[in-house]
Design a protein around this motif. Structure first.
Motif, PDB file in Angstrom:
ATOM      1  N   GLY A  48       0.807  -1.213   0.000  1.00 53.50           N
ATOM      2  CA  GLY A  48       0.000   0.000   0.000  1.00 53.50           C
ATOM      3  C   GLY A  48       0.840   1.262   0.000  1.00 53.50           C
ATOM      4  O   GLY A  48       0.511   2.248  -0.669  1.00 53.50           O
ATOM      5  N   ILE A  49       1.924   1.236   0.737  1.00 57.00           N
ATOM      6  CA  ILE A  49       2.818   2.395   0.775  1.00 57.00           C
ATOM      7  C   ILE A  49       3.469   2.609  -0.591  1.00 57.00           C
ATOM      8  O   ILE A  49       3.523   3.739  -1.093  1.00 57.00           O
ATOM      9  CB  ILE A  49       3.880   2.231   1.882  1.00 57.00           C
ATOM     10  N   ILE A  50       3.929   1.540  -1.218  1.00 54.16           N
ATOM     11  CA  ILE A  50       4.542   1.666  -2.543  1.00 54.16           C
ATOM     12  C   ILE A  50       3.522   2.192  -3.552  1.00 54.16           C
ATOM     13  O   ILE A  50       3.803   3.106  -4.333  1.00 54.16           O
ATOM     14  CB  ILE A  50       5.136   0.322  -3.003  1.00 54.16           C
ATOM     15  N   PHE A  51       2.313   1.628  -3.532  1.00 53.80           N
ATOM     16  CA  PHE A  51       1.264   2.083  -4.452  1.00 53.80           C
ATOM     17  C   PHE A  51       0.913   3.542  -4.182  1.00 53.80           C
ATOM     18  O   PHE A  51       0.799   4.347  -5.114  1.00 53.80           O
ATOM     19  CB  PHE A  51       0.021   1.205  -4.301  1.00 53.80           C
ATOM     20  N   GLY A  52       0.760   3.908  -2.912  1.00 53.12           N
ATOM     21  CA  GLY A  52       0.412   5.279  -2.552  1.00 53.12           C
ATOM     22  C   GLY A  52       1.488   6.275  -2.927  1.00 53.12           C
ATOM     23  O   GLY A  52       1.187   7.378  -3.406  1.00 53.12           O
ATOM     24  N   LEU A  53       2.742   5.891  -2.751  1.00 55.38           N
ATOM     25  CA  LEU A  53       3.838   6.777  -3.145  1.00 55.38           C
ATOM     26  C   LEU A  53       3.862   6.984  -4.657  1.00 55.38           C
ATOM     27  O   LEU A  53       4.075   8.102  -5.144  1.00 55.38           O
ATOM     28  CB  LEU A  53       5.178   6.224  -2.666  1.00 55.38           C
ATOM     29  N   GLY A  54       3.633   5.917  -5.400  1.00 55.49           N
ATOM     30  CA  GLY A  54       3.585   6.044  -6.857  1.00 55.49           C
ATOM     31  C   GLY A  54       2.446   6.937  -7.299  1.00 55.49           C
ATOM     32  O   GLY A  54       2.596   7.788  -8.190  1.00 55.49           O
ATOM     33  N   TRP A  55       1.302   6.775  -6.657  1.00 57.35           N
ATOM     34  CA  TRP A  55       0.133   7.596  -6.967  1.00 57.35           C
ATOM     35  C   TRP A  55       0.433   9.061  -6.636  1.00 57.35           C
ATOM     36  O   TRP A  55       0.119   9.966  -7.408  1.00 57.35           O
ATOM     37  CB  TRP A  55      -1.044   7.091  -6.159  1.00 57.35           C
ATOM     38  N   ALA A  56       1.061   9.301  -5.499  1.00 51.66           N
ATOM     39  CA  ALA A  56       1.381  10.673  -5.087  1.00 51.66           C
ATOM     40  C   ALA A  56       2.415  11.306  -6.012  1.00 51.66           C
ATOM     41  O   ALA A  56       2.293  12.479  -6.376  1.00 51.66           O
ATOM     42  CB  ALA A  56       1.886  10.677  -3.643  1.00 51.66           C
ATOM     43  N   LEU A  57       3.418  10.542  -6.397  1.00 55.96           N
ATOM     44  CA  LEU A  57       4.437  11.076  -7.313  1.00 55.96           C
ATOM     45  C   LEU A  57       3.848  11.383  -8.684  1.00 55.96           C
ATOM     46  O   LEU A  57       4.266  12.349  -9.343  1.00 55.96           O
ATOM     47  CB  LEU A  57       5.599  10.091  -7.446  1.00 55.96           C
ATOM     48  N   ALA A  58       2.886  10.576  -9.125  1.00 57.64           N
ATOM     49  CA  ALA A  58       2.245  10.834 -10.418  1.00 57.64           C
ATOM     50  C   ALA A  58       1.353  12.061 -10.337  1.00 57.64           C
ATOM     51  O   ALA A  58       1.134  12.743 -11.329  1.00 57.64           O
ATOM     52  CB  ALA A  58       1.428   9.620 -10.845  1.00 57.64           C
ATOM     53  N   GLY A  59       0.826  12.334  -9.172  1.00 58.97           N
ATOM     54  CA  GLY A  59      -0.048  13.486  -9.004  1.00 58.97           C
ATOM     55  C   GLY A  59      -1.456  13.240  -9.492  1.00 58.97           C
ATOM     56  O   GLY A  59      -2.260  14.163  -9.592  1.00 58.97           O
ATOM     57  N   ALA A  60      -1.762  12.003  -9.831  1.00 64.61           N
ATOM     58  CA  ALA A  60      -3.099  11.668 -10.318  1.00 64.61           C
ATOM     59  C   ALA A  60      -3.330  10.177 -10.134  1.00 64.61           C
ATOM     60  O   ALA A  60      -2.388   9.400 -10.005  1.00 64.61           O
ATOM     61  CB  ALA A  60      -3.233  12.017 -11.793  1.00 64.61           C
ATOM     62  N   CYS A  61      -4.577   9.802 -10.155  1.00 67.27           N
ATOM     63  CA  CYS A  61      -4.952   8.397 -10.110  1.00 67.27           C
ATOM     64  C   CYS A  61      -4.353   7.697 -11.327  1.00 67.27           C
ATOM     65  O   CYS A  61      -4.277   8.289 -12.413  1.00 67.27           O
ATOM     66  CB  CYS A  61      -6.477   8.299 -10.121  1.00 67.27           C
ATOM     67  N   PRO A  62      -3.910   6.455 -11.197  1.00 69.12           N
ATOM     68  CA  PRO A  62      -3.329   5.764 -12.346  1.00 69.12           C
ATOM     69  C   PRO A  62      -4.303   5.570 -13.509  1.00 69.12           C
ATOM     70  O   PRO A  62      -3.875   5.424 -14.647  1.00 69.12           O
ATOM     71  CB  PRO A  62      -2.915   4.402 -11.778  1.00 69.12           C
ATOM     72  N   GLY A  63      -5.588   5.598 -13.242  1.00 68.34           N
ATOM     73  CA  GLY A  63      -6.584   5.360 -14.288  1.00 68.34           C
ATOM     74  C   GLY A  63      -6.521   6.316 -15.463  1.00 68.34           C
ATOM     75  O   GLY A  63      -6.550   5.895 -16.621  1.00 68.34           O
ATOM     76  N   PRO A  64      -6.460   7.613 -15.247  1.00 70.31           N
ATOM     77  CA  PRO A  64      -6.525   8.540 -16.386  1.00 70.31           C
ATOM     78  C   PRO A  64      -5.173   8.872 -17.033  1.00 70.31           C
ATOM     79  O   PRO A  64      -5.037   9.920 -17.661  1.00 70.31           O
ATOM     80  CB  PRO A  64      -7.152   9.788 -15.772  1.00 70.31           C
ATOM     81  N   ILE A  65      -4.209   8.000 -16.914  1.00 72.14           N
ATOM     82  CA  ILE A  65      -2.905   8.274 -17.527  1.00 72.14           C
ATOM     83  C   ILE A  65      -3.062   8.543 -19.028  1.00 72.14           C
ATOM     84  O   ILE A  65      -2.516   9.506 -19.557  1.00 72.14           O
ATOM     85  CB  ILE A  65      -1.916   7.107 -17.294  1.00 72.14           C
ATOM     86  N   PHE A  66      -3.844   7.711 -19.709  1.00 72.57           N
ATOM     87  CA  PHE A  66      -3.998   7.871 -21.159  1.00 72.57           C
ATOM     88  C   PHE A  66      -4.758   9.150 -21.501  1.00 72.57           C
ATOM     89  O   PHE A  66      -4.479   9.791 -22.514  1.00 72.57           O
ATOM     90  CB  PHE A  66      -4.695   6.649 -21.759  1.00 72.57           C
TER      91      PHE A  66
END
Length: 99
Positions: A48-66
């Protein structure tokens, strides 16, 4: 946003319990089997921490990347490439990981 996630969580709990209690079957008549989860707190906490950090670094939910790529947000390409690379690396290592 938390209302959507919370609602999904509540409905997920309700439907899983209904499937288990009433032995609901698939359309082909096979029983639905839901495997019990490992009760290890550390693996879920670390994941959860790894996923949350990745989400925070991206600045957005992984869903709308495209969608963000299509809207012209060029820095999100780093996120997209990292997500694809991470998925590829997981595919290579999955047999060696404790699932």
């Amino acid at each position: 946003m938390y209302g959507i996630i919370g609602t999904a969580l509540v409905f997920g709990i309700i439907f899983v319990q209904l499937i288990k209690r009433f032995n609901i079957k698939t359309f082909s008549g096979e029983p639905i089997r839901i495997a019990d989860k490992d009760k290890s707190v550390s693996r879920y906490l670390i994941g959860g921490i790894i996923f949350g950090l990745g989400w925070a670094l991206a600045g957005a939910c992984p869903g709308p990347i495209f969608v963000l790529v299509g809207a012209g947000y060029v820095p999100i390409l780093v996120v997209l490439i990292s997500a694809v690379l991470g998925t590829f690396i997981y595919g290579l290592l999955k047999d060696k990981l404790p699932h």
